[in-house]
Design a protein around this motif. Structure first.
Motif, short mmCIF file in Angstrom:
data_model
loop_
_atom_site.label_atom_id
_atom_site.label_comp_id
_atom_site.label_asym_id
_atom_site.label_seq_id
_atom_site.Cartn_x
_atom_site.Cartn_y
_atom_site.Cartn_z
N VAL A 31 0.84 -1.21 0.00
CA VAL A 31 0.00 0.00 0.00
C VAL A 31 0.88 1.25 0.00
N VAL A 32 1.88 1.26 0.84
CA VAL A 32 2.79 2.41 0.91
C VAL A 32 3.51 2.59 -0.42
N ASP A 33 3.95 1.49 -1.03
CA ASP A 33 4.65 1.57 -2.30
C ASP A 33 3.73 2.09 -3.42
N LEU A 34 2.50 1.59 -3.47
CA LEU A 34 1.55 2.06 -4.48
C LEU A 34 1.21 3.53 -4.28
N ARG A 35 1.06 3.95 -3.03
CA ARG A 35 0.77 5.36 -2.74
C ARG A 35 1.94 6.23 -3.19
N ARG A 36 3.16 5.79 -2.93
CA ARG A 36 4.35 6.54 -3.34
C ARG A 36 4.41 6.66 -4.86
N GLN A 37 4.15 5.55 -5.56
CA GLN A 37 4.17 5.58 -7.03
C GLN A 37 3.10 6.51 -7.58
N ALA A 38 1.92 6.48 -6.97
CA ALA A 38 0.83 7.35 -7.42
C ALA A 38 1.20 8.81 -7.22
N PHE A 39 1.80 9.11 -6.09
CA PHE A 39 2.15 10.51 -5.85
C PHE A 39 3.29 10.96 -6.75
N GLU A 40 4.22 10.07 -7.05
CA GLU A 40 5.28 10.42 -7.99
C GLU A 40 4.70 10.72 -9.37
N ALA A 41 3.69 9.95 -9.76
CA ALA A 41 3.01 10.22 -11.05
C ALA A 41 2.32 11.58 -11.01
N TYR A 42 1.70 11.89 -9.88
CA TYR A 42 1.07 13.21 -9.73
C TYR A 42 2.13 14.32 -9.81
N GLU A 43 3.26 14.12 -9.15
CA GLU A 43 4.32 15.12 -9.17
C GLU A 43 4.81 15.38 -10.60
N ARG A 44 4.85 14.33 -11.42
CA ARG A 44 5.30 14.49 -12.82
C ARG A 44 4.25 15.22 -13.66
N ALA A 45 2.98 14.90 -13.45
CA ALA A 45 1.93 15.40 -14.35
C ALA A 45 1.09 16.54 -13.78
N GLY A 46 1.02 16.66 -12.47
CA GLY A 46 0.17 17.67 -11.86
C GLY A 46 -1.30 17.28 -11.96
N LEU A 47 -2.15 18.23 -11.64
CA LEU A 47 -3.59 17.98 -11.72
C LEU A 47 -4.03 17.81 -13.17
N PRO A 48 -4.98 16.92 -13.42
CA PRO A 48 -5.49 16.76 -14.79
C PRO A 48 -6.16 18.06 -15.26
N HIS A 49 -6.04 18.33 -16.54
CA HIS A 49 -6.61 19.56 -17.11
C HIS A 49 -7.13 19.28 -18.51
N ARG A 50 -7.75 20.28 -19.11
CA ARG A 50 -8.45 20.08 -20.38
C ARG A 50 -7.55 19.74 -21.56
N ARG A 51 -6.26 19.95 -21.45
CA ARG A 51 -5.36 19.59 -22.55
C ARG A 51 -5.04 18.10 -22.58
N ILE A 52 -5.45 17.40 -21.53
CA ILE A 52 -5.32 15.94 -21.49
C ILE A 52 -6.67 15.40 -21.98
N GLU A 53 -6.67 14.70 -23.08
CA GLU A 53 -7.91 14.29 -23.76
C GLU A 53 -8.94 13.66 -22.81
N ASP A 54 -8.51 12.73 -21.97
CA ASP A 54 -9.46 12.05 -21.08
C ASP A 54 -10.07 12.98 -20.04
N TRP A 55 -9.49 14.15 -19.84
CA TRP A 55 -9.96 15.07 -18.81
C TRP A 55 -10.53 16.36 -19.40
N LYS A 56 -10.75 16.41 -20.70
CA LYS A 56 -11.11 17.68 -21.33
C LYS A 56 -12.41 18.29 -20.81
N TYR A 57 -13.31 17.47 -20.27
CA TYR A 57 -14.57 18.00 -19.74
C TYR A 57 -14.55 18.13 -18.22
N THR A 58 -13.48 17.68 -17.58
CA THR A 58 -13.37 17.76 -16.13
C THR A 58 -11.99 18.30 -15.79
N ASP A 59 -11.81 19.57 -15.97
CA ASP A 59 -10.54 20.24 -15.75
C ASP A 59 -10.35 20.50 -14.26
#
Length: 106
Positions: A31-59
């Protein structure tokens, strides 16, 4: 191609919030390892925004104007209310937490 992620105030506040509570969060091992990996992915990409196709309607960059404090662990009264609510919906002895595409069963 290198992409630089522009961090918003909300992005930075989420990062700071996680850094403060990271060592006190429940879970161990995988669980700790998965949480760390998820947060590292967040650190690389930041919050989803409309320029990311899958998030274009939920910025989320536009929708999240502030970062609220993390909820405290539920007390016995809150757990009791949740148990009553589950019974009202006809769900017996089922506990399931769905995070993204992975399921963790308790």
């Amino acid at each position: 191609m290198n992409v630089v992620v522009a961090k918003t105030e909300t992005d930075r506040a989420l990062s700071d919030s996680f850094a403060v509570v990271r060592d006190r969060l429940p879970g161990a091992g995988k669980v700790v390892d998965l949480r760390r990996q998820a947060f590292e992915a967040y650190e690389r990409a930041g919050l989803p925004h409309r320029r990311i196709e899958d998030w274009k309607y939920t910025d989320l960059r536009a929708l999240m104007r502030e970062v609220l404090p993390l909820a405290p662990a539920p007390d016995a009264a809150a757990l009791s209310r949740a148990e009553v609510a589950l019974k009202l919906h006809g769900i017996e002895s089922v506990r399931r937490l769905v995070l993204g595409r992975r399921r963790v069963r308790a």
